[in-house]
Scaffold this motif. Structure first.
Motif, PDB file in Angstrom:
ATOM      1  N   ALA A 226       0.781  -1.066  -0.041  1.00 44.84           N
ATOM      2  CA  ALA A 226       0.014  -0.062   0.100  1.00 44.84           C
ATOM      3  C   ALA A 226       0.767   1.094  -0.001  1.00 44.84           C
ATOM      4  O   ALA A 226       1.858   1.369   0.699  1.00 44.84           O
ATOM      5  CB  ALA A 226      -0.728  -0.059   1.111  1.00 44.84           C
ATOM      6  N   SER A 227       0.532   2.282  -0.884  1.00 46.57           N
ATOM      7  CA  SER A 227       1.370   3.349  -0.892  1.00 46.57           C
ATOM      8  C   SER A 227       1.186   4.242   0.372  1.00 46.57           C
ATOM      9  O   SER A 227       0.143   3.948   1.397  1.00 46.57           O
ATOM     10  CB  SER A 227       0.915   4.394  -2.024  1.00 46.57           C
ATOM     11  OG  SER A 227      -0.452   4.689  -1.860  1.00 46.57           O
ATOM     12  N   SER A 228       2.017   5.187   0.442  1.00 47.42           N
ATOM     13  CA  SER A 228       1.982   5.854   1.779  1.00 47.42           C
ATOM     14  C   SER A 228       0.498   6.905   1.953  1.00 47.42           C
ATOM     15  O   SER A 228      -0.111   6.812   2.977  1.00 47.42           O
ATOM     16  CB  SER A 228       2.947   7.222   1.766  1.00 47.42           C
ATOM     17  OG  SER A 228       2.943   7.884   2.998  1.00 47.42           O
ATOM     18  N   GLY A 229       0.206   7.274   0.826  1.00 45.96           N
ATOM     19  CA  GLY A 229      -1.132   8.059   0.691  1.00 45.96           C
ATOM     20  C   GLY A 229      -2.401   6.911   1.126  1.00 45.96           C
ATOM     21  O   GLY A 229      -3.258   7.548   1.845  1.00 45.96           O
ATOM     22  N   MET A 230      -2.320   5.877   0.774  1.00 48.05           N
ATOM     23  CA  MET A 230      -3.418   4.789   0.965  1.00 48.05           C
ATOM     24  C   MET A 230      -3.497   4.336   2.268  1.00 48.05           C
ATOM     25  O   MET A 230      -4.547   4.397   2.866  1.00 48.05           O
ATOM     26  CB  MET A 230      -3.200   3.451   0.112  1.00 48.05           C
ATOM     27  CG  MET A 230      -4.000   2.509   0.508  1.00 48.05           C
ATOM     28  SD  MET A 230      -5.718   2.760   0.272  1.00 48.05           S
ATOM     29  CE  MET A 230      -5.779   2.824  -1.795  1.00 48.05           C
ATOM     30  N   GLN A 231      -2.100   4.574   2.972  1.00 47.61           N
ATOM     31  CA  GLN A 231      -1.983   4.173   4.194  1.00 47.61           C
ATOM     32  C   GLN A 231      -2.501   5.166   5.180  1.00 47.61           C
ATOM     33  O   GLN A 231      -3.481   4.918   6.237  1.00 47.61           O
ATOM     34  CB  GLN A 231      -0.801   3.878   4.808  1.00 47.61           C
ATOM     35  CG  GLN A 231      -0.039   2.333   4.284  1.00 47.61           C
ATOM     36  CD  GLN A 231       1.109   2.248   4.979  1.00 47.61           C
ATOM     37  OE1 GLN A 231       1.788   2.225   5.866  1.00 47.61           O
ATOM     38  NE2 GLN A 231       1.980   1.608   3.837  1.00 47.61           N
ATOM     39  N   THR A 232      -2.530   6.436   4.831  1.00 45.74           N
ATOM     40  CA  THR A 232      -2.957   7.584   5.735  1.00 45.74           C
ATOM     41  C   THR A 232      -4.325   7.826   5.433  1.00 45.74           C
ATOM     42  O   THR A 232      -5.009   8.156   6.524  1.00 45.74           O
ATOM     43  CB  THR A 232      -2.385   8.732   4.852  1.00 45.74           C
ATOM     44  OG1 THR A 232      -0.893   8.667   5.128  1.00 45.74           O
ATOM     45  CG2 THR A 232      -2.942  10.243   5.591  1.00 45.74           C
ATOM     46  N   THR A 233      -4.968   7.361   4.074  1.00 45.42           N
ATOM     47  CA  THR A 233      -6.423   7.296   4.174  1.00 45.42           C
ATOM     48  C   THR A 233      -7.182   6.155   5.016  1.00 45.42           C
ATOM     49  O   THR A 233      -8.256   6.430   5.467  1.00 45.42           O
ATOM     50  CB  THR A 233      -6.778   7.250   2.448  1.00 45.42           C
ATOM     51  OG1 THR A 233      -6.185   8.136   1.534  1.00 45.42           O
ATOM     52  CG2 THR A 233      -8.190   7.025   2.310  1.00 45.42           C
ATOM     53  N   ILE A 234      -6.515   5.210   5.052  1.00 44.75           N
ATOM     54  CA  ILE A 234      -7.060   4.194   5.919  1.00 44.75           C
ATOM     55  C   ILE A 234      -6.954   4.580   7.464  1.00 44.75           C
ATOM     56  O   ILE A 234      -7.962   4.208   7.950  1.00 44.75           O
ATOM     57  CB  ILE A 234      -6.152   2.707   5.652  1.00 44.75           C
ATOM     58  CG1 ILE A 234      -6.507   2.135   4.067  1.00 44.75           C
ATOM     59  CG2 ILE A 234      -6.584   1.691   6.674  1.00 44.75           C
ATOM     60  CD1 ILE A 234      -5.524   0.992   3.875  1.00 44.75           C
ATOM     61  N   ASN A 235      -6.025   5.165   7.521  1.00 46.94           N
ATOM     62  CA  ASN A 235      -5.837   5.773   9.210  1.00 46.94           C
ATOM     63  C   ASN A 235      -7.100   6.774   9.257  1.00 46.94           C
ATOM     64  O   ASN A 235      -7.625   6.660  10.413  1.00 46.94           O
ATOM     65  CB  ASN A 235      -4.465   6.475   9.430  1.00 46.94           C
ATOM     66  CG  ASN A 235      -3.288   5.132   9.513  1.00 46.94           C
ATOM     67  OD1 ASN A 235      -3.548   4.204   9.715  1.00 46.94           O
ATOM     68  ND2 ASN A 235      -2.170   5.786   9.431  1.00 46.94           N
ATOM     69  N   LEU A 236      -7.437   7.484   8.273  1.00 41.94           N
ATOM     70  CA  LEU A 236      -8.400   8.648   8.602  1.00 41.94           C
ATOM     71  C   LEU A 236      -9.639   7.738   8.516  1.00 41.94           C
ATOM     72  O   LEU A 236     -10.426   8.247   9.267  1.00 41.94           O
ATOM     73  CB  LEU A 236      -8.274   9.413   7.111  1.00 41.94           C
ATOM     74  CG  LEU A 236      -7.330  10.669   7.165  1.00 41.94           C
ATOM     75  CD1 LEU A 236      -7.087  11.159   5.779  1.00 41.94           C
ATOM     76  CD2 LEU A 236      -7.667  11.765   8.322  1.00 41.94           C
TER      77      LEU A 236
END
Length: 326
Positions: A226-236
């Protein structure tokens, strides 16, 4: 979420434990105080920024809780009433103690959660901890929040006094000093019982729901790819769900905390008797005053916290430890 050991699970707790041990032995990763210091700093920043940013929402929420007769026009109406009566600047009342208090609390909460989770793993072993991870999440969150609230309570008492009595003092230093001088140290902790009653269940729900939602998502997405952006989105997203759950669970205690810190108690009146009286006056319906504003506030705050926390951890290289989610 806390520690990041194996990038992805093998499906076997025993094999994951071996991978975690190898990863932890890597001399290039932070260990010990350096690691937990990074966790604490990331937690301090994410909590201070999010709670500070939501100060206007918290001001309106607190006014609705403390004076529902006057502020009876809902969340948006409450905003308009505060601005009309006191000016836009009133929406930032209590920003100083909010930022400072949650900076301290965030360090203890997130750093402590990571620390106590690792201690559970050390005590019971990786496989046992992984198989009983919900209990590990709950116990770690409760222990961390207890110590976090010791740090938060004086500043939260000051914040509530400033919001509920706008003419009490001009800011953090003035309000803190005035309470200390006039009422003594004990006044800062008159709300310690309610704050524990509010924050401990809140934090337990917050972390365990976040962990569980993240785990469900990562069953269908390979975290290592998972990309960094995807991980941030999942965290959100996971944080938003966790925030809603935590807000509902802790709402009655949040209302009682606002009430008990609004004014000083009568001579000879103890904290327990004050809480009993407040609970009787509020009733079930009154305990959920301001829930709409608080759902917006806590949902947004929690989503932002986990997103910022994850990004800061990655930036600081704080990826040591053990991930026990399957």
């Amino acid at each position: 979420m806390a520690a990041q050991a194996p990038a992805s699970s093998t499906g076997s707790a025993k094999l994951d434990a071996v991978k975690a041990t190898v990863a932890a032995a890597d001399p290039t990763t932070p260990q010990g105080f350096g690691l937990y210091g990074r966790f604490a700093f990331a937690g301090a920043v994410c909590c201070a920024v999010t709670h500070g940013g939501f100060t206007p929402v918290d001001v309106v929420k607190t006014r609705i809780q403390l004076d529902p007769v006057t502020y009876n026009k809902g969340f948006i109406g409450g905003f308009r009433q505060v601005v009309a009566n006191e000016g836009a600047g009133a929406l930032l009342t209590g920003f100083g103690p909010t930022f400072a208090g949650y900076f301290l609390q965030g360090a203890f909460k997130f750093g402590g959660y990571e620390f106590f989770k690792q201690q559970c793993i050390n005590q019971f072993g990786y496989e046992t901890a992984s198989n009983n991870r919900t209990a590990v999440y709950l116990a770690s969150a409760a222990a961390a929040e207890f110590f976090a609230d010791i740090a938060l309570c004086p500043l939260e008492a000051t914040r509530i006094r400033l919001v509920s009595q706008p003419t009490f003092a001009s800011g953090l230093v003035g309000g803190f000093s005035k309470i200390l001088k006039q009422e003594g140290v004990g006044a800062f902790y008159s709300g310690f019982g309610p704050i524990l009653f509010k924050q401990v269940p809140y934090t337990m729900a917050k972390f365990v729901v976040f962990e569980k939602v993240s785990e469900i998502i990562y069953r269908s997405i390979d975290k290592s790819k998972a990309s960094s952006g995807m991980q941030t989105t999942i965290n959100l997203g996971s944080g938003l769900v966790a925030g809603f759950a935590a807000a509902i669970i802790s709402q009655p205690a949040d209302t009682m905390l606002s009430k008990i810190n609004k004014t000083q108690g009568l001579p000879g009146e103890g904290t327990v008797s004050r809480l009993v009286k407040i609970a009787g006056e509020l009733g079930l319906r009154g305990s959920f005053s301001g829930i709409g504003a608080r759902l917006i506030m806590v949902g947004g705050i929690t989503a932002g916290q986990f997103a910022i926390y994850g990004d800061i951890k990655k930036a600081l290289g704080a990826t040591g430890g053990v991930e026990i989610a399957k």
